[in-house]
Design a protein around this motif. Structure first.
Motif, mmCIF file in Angstrom:
data_model
loop_
_atom_site.group_PDB
_atom_site.id
_atom_site.type_symbol
_atom_site.label_atom_id
_atom_site.label_comp_id
_atom_site.label_asym_id
_atom_site.label_seq_id
_atom_site.Cartn_x
_atom_site.Cartn_y
_atom_site.Cartn_z
ATOM 1 N N LEU A 69 0.916 -1.202 -0.068
ATOM 2 C CA LEU A 69 -0.073 0.186 0.046
ATOM 3 C C LEU A 69 0.889 1.334 0.026
ATOM 4 N N ALA A 70 1.961 1.162 0.928
ATOM 5 C CA ALA A 70 2.657 2.400 1.192
ATOM 6 C C ALA A 70 4.055 2.406 0.224
ATOM 7 N N ARG A 71 4.387 1.238 -0.569
ATOM 8 C CA ARG A 71 5.465 1.297 -1.178
ATOM 9 C C ARG A 71 6.829 1.534 -0.203
ATOM 10 N N VAL A 72 6.633 1.177 0.934
ATOM 11 C CA VAL A 72 8.015 1.402 1.723
ATOM 12 C C VAL A 72 8.736 -0.061 1.924
ATOM 13 N N PRO A 73 9.862 -0.057 1.784
ATOM 14 C CA PRO A 73 10.759 -1.433 2.145
ATOM 15 C C PRO A 73 10.715 -1.885 3.734
ATOM 16 N N VAL A 74 10.252 -3.164 3.941
ATOM 17 C CA VAL A 74 10.131 -3.426 5.238
ATOM 18 C C VAL A 74 10.940 -4.669 5.510
ATOM 19 N N GLU A 75 11.673 -4.551 6.696
ATOM 20 C CA GLU A 75 12.406 -5.664 7.289
ATOM 21 C C GLU A 75 11.405 -6.047 8.572
ATOM 22 N N VAL A 76 11.419 -7.330 8.815
ATOM 23 C CA VAL A 76 10.873 -7.777 10.140
ATOM 24 C C VAL A 76 11.840 -8.950 10.491
ATOM 25 N N ASP A 77 12.248 -8.864 11.935
ATOM 26 C CA ASP A 77 13.074 -9.659 12.537
ATOM 27 C C ASP A 77 12.638 -10.093 13.681
ATOM 28 N N ILE A 78 12.809 -11.135 14.405
ATOM 29 C CA ILE A 78 12.560 -11.695 15.616
ATOM 30 C C ILE A 78 13.679 -11.105 16.746
ATOM 31 N N ALA A 79 12.911 -10.718 17.789
ATOM 32 C CA ALA A 79 13.823 -9.445 18.579
ATOM 33 C C ALA A 79 15.166 -10.211 18.979
ATOM 34 N N PHE A 156 -3.522 -9.893 19.085
ATOM 35 C CA PHE A 156 -3.076 -10.075 17.832
ATOM 36 C C PHE A 156 -4.130 -9.322 16.900
ATOM 37 N N THR A 157 -5.365 -9.365 16.866
ATOM 38 C CA THR A 157 -6.276 -8.574 15.804
ATOM 39 C C THR A 157 -6.036 -7.015 16.301
ATOM 40 N N CYS A 158 -5.971 -6.716 17.322
ATOM 41 C CA CYS A 158 -5.819 -5.382 17.598
ATOM 42 C C CYS A 158 -4.652 -4.823 17.149
ATOM 43 N N GLN A 159 -3.473 -5.512 17.203
ATOM 44 C CA GLN A 159 -2.067 -5.043 16.763
ATOM 45 C C GLN A 159 -2.392 -4.947 15.222
ATOM 46 N N LEU A 160 -2.764 -6.138 14.691
ATOM 47 C CA LEU A 160 -2.883 -5.786 13.095
ATOM 48 C C LEU A 160 -3.738 -4.587 12.650
ATOM 49 N N ASN A 161 -4.692 -4.210 13.442
ATOM 50 C CA ASN A 161 -5.705 -3.193 13.292
ATOM 51 C C ASN A 161 -4.643 -1.863 13.129
ATOM 52 N N VAL A 162 -3.846 -1.725 14.310
ATOM 53 C CA VAL A 162 -3.203 -0.272 14.384
ATOM 54 C C VAL A 162 -2.071 -0.387 13.256
ATOM 55 N N LEU A 163 -1.459 -1.685 12.910
ATOM 56 C CA LEU A 163 -0.406 -1.618 11.964
ATOM 57 C C LEU A 163 -0.963 -1.459 10.679
ATOM 58 N N TYR A 164 -2.281 -1.877 10.412
ATOM 59 C CA TYR A 164 -2.971 -1.671 9.345
ATOM 60 C C TYR A 164 -3.257 -0.050 9.015
ATOM 61 N N LEU A 165 -3.655 0.668 10.101
ATOM 62 C CA LEU A 165 -3.915 2.207 9.898
ATOM 63 C C LEU A 165 -2.709 2.996 9.819
ATOM 64 N N ALA A 171 0.645 5.405 3.474
ATOM 65 C CA ALA A 171 0.494 5.713 2.078
ATOM 66 C C ALA A 171 -0.226 6.896 1.721
ATOM 67 N N ARG A 172 -1.020 7.288 2.709
ATOM 68 C CA ARG A 172 -1.595 8.698 2.209
ATOM 69 C C ARG A 172 -0.494 9.542 2.120
ATOM 70 N N LEU A 173 0.292 9.960 3.259
ATOM 71 C CA LEU A 173 1.286 10.758 3.387
ATOM 72 C C LEU A 173 2.319 10.956 2.181
ATOM 73 N N ARG A 174 2.297 9.526 1.501
ATOM 74 C CA ARG A 174 3.605 9.305 0.366
ATOM 75 C C ARG A 174 2.795 9.644 -0.806
ATOM 76 N N GLY A 175 1.287 9.727 -0.588
ATOM 77 C CA GLY A 175 0.551 10.208 -2.041
ATOM 78 C C GLY A 175 0.406 8.565 -2.772
ATOM 79 N N GLU A 176 0.705 7.503 -2.073
ATOM 80 C CA GLU A 176 0.463 6.209 -2.712
ATOM 81 C C GLU A 176 -1.135 5.753 -2.848
ATOM 82 N N ILE A 177 -2.000 6.500 -1.796
ATOM 83 C CA ILE A 177 -3.383 6.220 -2.015
ATOM 84 C C ILE A 177 -4.264 7.577 -1.732
ATOM 85 N N ASP A 178 -5.140 7.734 -2.855
ATOM 86 C CA ASP A 178 -5.779 9.171 -2.564
ATOM 87 C C ASP A 178 -6.669 8.936 -1.677
ATOM 88 N N ALA A 179 -7.434 10.027 -1.365
ATOM 89 C CA ALA A 179 -8.501 10.214 -0.168
ATOM 90 C C ALA A 179 -9.545 9.382 -0.459
#
Ligand code: M6R
Length: 361
Positions: A69-79, A156-165, A171-179
């Motif tokens: 959605l936002a076209r930002v590269p992401v790395e994910v790691d186990i702490a 878990f579902t509430c973490q997903l909710n915040v991460l989705y927001l 995506a909005r700030l980068r202009g990848e998705i319009d209003a």
């Protein structure tokens, strides 16, 4: 207080429609998303996400959202891996730490490693007064309420909710998705608590499948795309409370090894809404069936029609927009584990050898 449920875990699964609706109210207004703080999203060039266990799987899911959605590269790691690897943190990195308790020792140590290296430190926590929240530049609460069961469910579902927001806002700030695109997606999100309710109404059917699963020694979970992290979460949930050995694979990895495990004693749980990847998953499912494997397919009405008659069991969920499928499909994954554990008579809320908050390294 278990509110009449036999276990905290059941209560926490079944309160997800209300909890999610409340969490959405905390972050949404008719005008859009309100994070309540400048989370440093505007200038972000890359994101590093770090967590443990279920929170790590929430991060893996969010990677798909941020990248797609936002076209930002992401790395994910186990702490525990991240902190000892001492990775370089490129300029312009936003570091995100996800933790229900906010006290997980490895996640906290990873956060401290990023201080002075990352451009900004953001945490997504349930406990707002926790160490991880306190040591972050910005801490966003998931608003799940106290989670007592050791197995993380509503967090878990509430973490997903915040991460989705966060992904949408980026995506909005980068202009990848319009209003309009944002407001469509927020409408979909607002309809999710209702879909949660409709899914929880399938509990009897899910319990029935779980009873059959509870007799297995090993279970495989398969998913593609956004459903892959959820397959990992489903397998973790099952092993942690029912002590059934479970593994998850990206469906496309099946033929690179794990297919050797398939026979009629190993049920295979396939999480697959009818999305763009469905046909590929169906062909993986057929490979399993051809080897005598028993497939429990979790899908929507169209998916069930297309897979017609081939599966051992099918659980049909309501239609859900593709982005949000991991949140909805989390519910049957949790219920399968819950009912399998109840059938086996294990200690659902306090599984052996586990603590709710892992404050040792
Ligand atoms: O409190 P945290 O979110 O940092 O905890 C991380 C893991 O210990 C936790 O998610 C664990 O994997 C759960 N028992 C999973 O159900």
């Amino acid at each position: 207080d278990k509110s009449g449920y036999k276990h905290f875990m059941a209560k926490e699964i079944f309160e997800q429609p209300t909890v999610l609706a409340d969490a959405l109210r905390a972050y949404l207004s008719p005008e859009g998303i309100h994070l309540g703080a400048d989370a440093g999203l505007a200038g972000v060039q890359r994101i590093t996400m770090v967590a443990c266990g279920t929170a790590f799987y929430a991060c893996l899911t969010a990677k798909y959202w941020f990248e797609r959605l936002a076209r930002v590269p992401v790395e994910v790691d186990i702490a525990s891996e991240f902190r000892y690897r001492e990775p370089p943190i490129p300029e312009g990195t936003l570091a995100i730490f996800v933790s229900q308790s906010g006290e997980t020792a490895d996640t906290l140590a990873a956060l401290r490693y990023c201080k002075g290296r990352a451009a900004s430190i953001l945490s997504v926590v349930n406990v707002a007064e926790s160490s991880i929240a306190r040591e972050s530049d910005v801490a966003l609460p998931i608003h799940a309420g106290a989670e007592i069961g050791v197995a993380s469910t509503k967090a878990f579902t509430c973490q997903l909710n915040v991460l989705y927001l966060l992904a949408l806002e980026t995506a909005r700030l980068r202009g990848e998705i319009d209003a309009e695109g944002i407001s469509e997606r927020l409408d979909a999100l607002r309809s999710l608590p209702g879909l949660f309710n409709a899914t929880l109404e399938r509990d009897d059917r899910i319990a029935d499948a779980a009873l059959a699963l509870s007799e297995a020694r090993d279970v495989l979970f398969l998913g593609r795309g956004l459903m892959y992290p959820l397959a990992l979460e489903g397998a973790l949930k099952l092993k942690e409370i029912s002590y059934i050995h479970a593994e998850a694979y990206a469906s496309g990895e099946l033929k690179h090894g794990p297919i050797a495990l398939i026979d009629k004693t190993v049920p295979v749980v396939v999480m697959a809404p009818r999305d763009g990847l469905f046909d590929k998953t169906v062909s993986n499912m057929q490979e399993v069936i051809a080897r005598g494997g028993q497939v429990l397919l979790i899908t929507d009405a169209e998916g069930a029609r297309e897979a017609d008659g081939e599966t051992w069991r099918t659980i049909v969920l309501p239609d859900v927009p593709e982005d949000l499928a991991p949140m909805l499909y989390a519910l049957p994954a949790q219920l399968l584990a819950y009912h399998a554990a109840v059938a086996k008579g294990t200690d659902v809320d306090q599984p052996r050898n586990l603590a709710k908050s892992v404050t040792v390294e």
